[in-house]
Design an enzyme around this catalytic site. Structure first.
Site, PDB file in Angstrom:
ATOM      1  N   HIS A   1      47.684  47.500  37.922  1.00  0.00           N
ATOM      2  CA  HIS A   1      46.410  46.834  37.631  1.00  0.00           C
ATOM      3  C   HIS A   1      46.555  45.818  36.478  1.00  0.00           C
ATOM      4  CE1 HIS A   1      44.545  50.048  40.023  1.00  0.00           C
ATOM      5  NE2 HIS A   1      43.404  49.404  39.957  1.00  0.00           N
TER       6      HIS A   1
ATOM      7  N   CYS B   1      51.605  49.624  34.893  1.00  0.00           N
ATOM      8  CA  CYS B   1      50.521  49.950  35.831  1.00  0.00           C
ATOM      9  C   CYS B   1      50.219  48.660  36.578  1.00  0.00           C
ATOM     10  CB  CYS B   1      49.283  50.429  35.066  1.00  0.00           C
ATOM     11  SG  CYS B   1      47.804  50.556  36.111  1.00  0.00           S
TER      12      CYS B   1
ATOM     13  N   CYS C   1      52.244  51.236  43.031  1.00  0.00           N
ATOM     14  CA  CYS C   1      51.491  51.994  42.038  1.00  0.00           C
ATOM     15  C   CYS C   1      52.487  52.812  41.229  1.00  0.00           C
ATOM     16  CB  CYS C   1      50.517  52.922  42.774  1.00  0.00           C
ATOM     17  SG  CYS C   1      49.604  54.040  41.703  1.00  0.00           S
TER      18      CYS C   1
ATOM     19  N   TYR D   1      43.919  57.050  39.754  1.00  0.00           N
ATOM     20  CA  TYR D   1      44.910  58.113  39.954  1.00  0.00           C
ATOM     21  C   TYR D   1      45.442  58.633  38.609  1.00  0.00           C
ATOM     22  CZ  TYR D   1      45.789  57.394  45.033  1.00  0.00           C
ATOM     23  OH  TYR D   1      45.706  57.331  46.403  1.00  0.00           O
TER      24      TYR D   1
HETATM   25  N1  DGL Z   1      47.694  50.944  39.668  1.00  0.00           N
HETATM   26  C1  DGL Z   1      48.161  52.234  39.352  1.00  0.00           C
HETATM   27  C2  DGL Z   1      49.452  52.263  38.612  1.00  0.00           C
HETATM   28  O1  DGL Z   1      50.252  51.379  38.795  1.00  0.00           O
HETATM   29  C3  DGL Z   1      47.220  53.339  39.006  1.00  0.00           C
HETATM   30  C4  DGL Z   1      45.991  53.095  38.259  1.00  0.00           C
HETATM   31  C5  DGL Z   1      45.106  54.297  38.380  1.00  0.00           C
HETATM   32  O2  DGL Z   1      44.598  54.525  39.468  1.00  0.00           O
HETATM   33  O3  DGL Z   1      44.966  55.044  37.398  1.00  0.00           O
HETATM   34  O4  DGL Z   1      49.733  53.163  37.885  1.00  0.00           O
END
Ligand code: DGL
Length: 268
Positions: A179, A177, A66, A35
């Site tokens: 991730h 983020c 997210c 995203y």
């Molecule tokens: N996990 C997501 C976040 O916390 C987005 C990572 C992505 O899709 O770019 O920003």
């Protein structure tokens, strides 16, 4: 709960630790990950579609697991669904600023998160008099989606981001983020090998889990059962790949009363 991909599992993991009995519906929009390099309007449209899907499946509270979706869409989601409580995420600049002695703080997040008004307002409110260094870690989300939590390319991306921050004297690092908590062991190795001072790495997931519990309790929705609650997971991407990574990232296998589905209807 939803995220663009496996990142939201770092938040789900914290929720499971805090309130294991709570039944969870979780969607990973892996057909559209990352995203972070999409426009705010695109992320808004995706987030609204997923929210409608989760509400139709019976969700009563939505955790936007997210940072990017929160930055792009939280305000609009709250307006569009005024009866639904939302838990959103913003980079944890406030605790980092409270902790810093050196006055220099690092933030790792996606380009969309840095562009959003939410981040600008967090910095304006909490980071007066502190130097904030930012990096978007290009490619890191894709490495984590592929399960490469330790490889040479993942290390290179992190070193490119962290070595200049270490040289500038950061003593707090915000993971903006969802991730990125999965690469905390590698981040800590890079920090301890290169930084003369200890660096506090901030994963906001436990705070998000506490806020989720608070809102559930306020609404009388906190599950009281002794047994772990059922988890229903969807991915808009490849189910086999997601299922393979799940135990490693979530720290638990799917119990018999839990399920993983493909959410094709969201991709069309
Ligand atoms: N996990 C997501 C976040 O916390 C987005 C990572 C992505 O899709 O770019 O920003």
């Amino acid at each position: 709960m939803f995220d663009s991909g496996v990142g939201g599992l770092s938040v789900l993991r914290a929720v499971r630790r805090l309130i294991p009995a709570q039944p969870v519906l979780f969607l990973a929009d892996q057909a559209n990950v990352p995203y972070g390099s999409r426009s705010l309007a695109e992320v808004q449209a995706l987030s609204e579609g997923i929210t409608r899907f989760l509400l139709a499946q019976g969700a009563r509270l939505i955790v936007v697991a997210c940072n990017t979706a929160s930055a792009a869409a939280l305000y609009q989601l709250r307006n569009t669904f005024p009866a639904v409580p939302f838990v959103g995420m913003e980079p944890a600049v406030k605790p980092a600023v409270e902790h810093t002695q050196s006055g220099t703080v690092g933030v790792l997040a996606t380009p969309a998160t840095f562009q959003g008004e939410l981040y600008a307002s967090v910095v304006a409110r909490f980071a007066q008099g502190v130097t904030i260094l930012q990096d978007t870690c290009p490619g890191l989300v894709s490495q984590i989606e592929a399960g490469h939590l330790e490889g040479a390319e993942t290390r290179r991306i992190l070193e490119d981001a962290l070595l200049p921050m270490i040289a500038a004297g950061i003593d707090s690092l915000v993971l903006g983020c969802t991730h990125y908590p999965f690469v905390i062991p590698l981040i800590e190795r890079i920090l301890s090998a290169n930084s003369r001072q200890p660096v506090n790495v901030i994963d906001p997931a436990p705070a998000v889990a506490r806020q989720t519990r608070r809102l559930l309790a306020e609404n009388g929705w906190l599950a009281q059962d002794e047994q772990p609650g059922a988890m229903t997971l969807w991915t808009t991407g490849d189910t086999a790949t997601f299922e393979h990574l799940l135990p490693r990232l979530l720290g638990e296998k799917l119990a018999s009363h839990s399920a993983l589905w493909s959410a094709d209807q969201l991709t069309g």
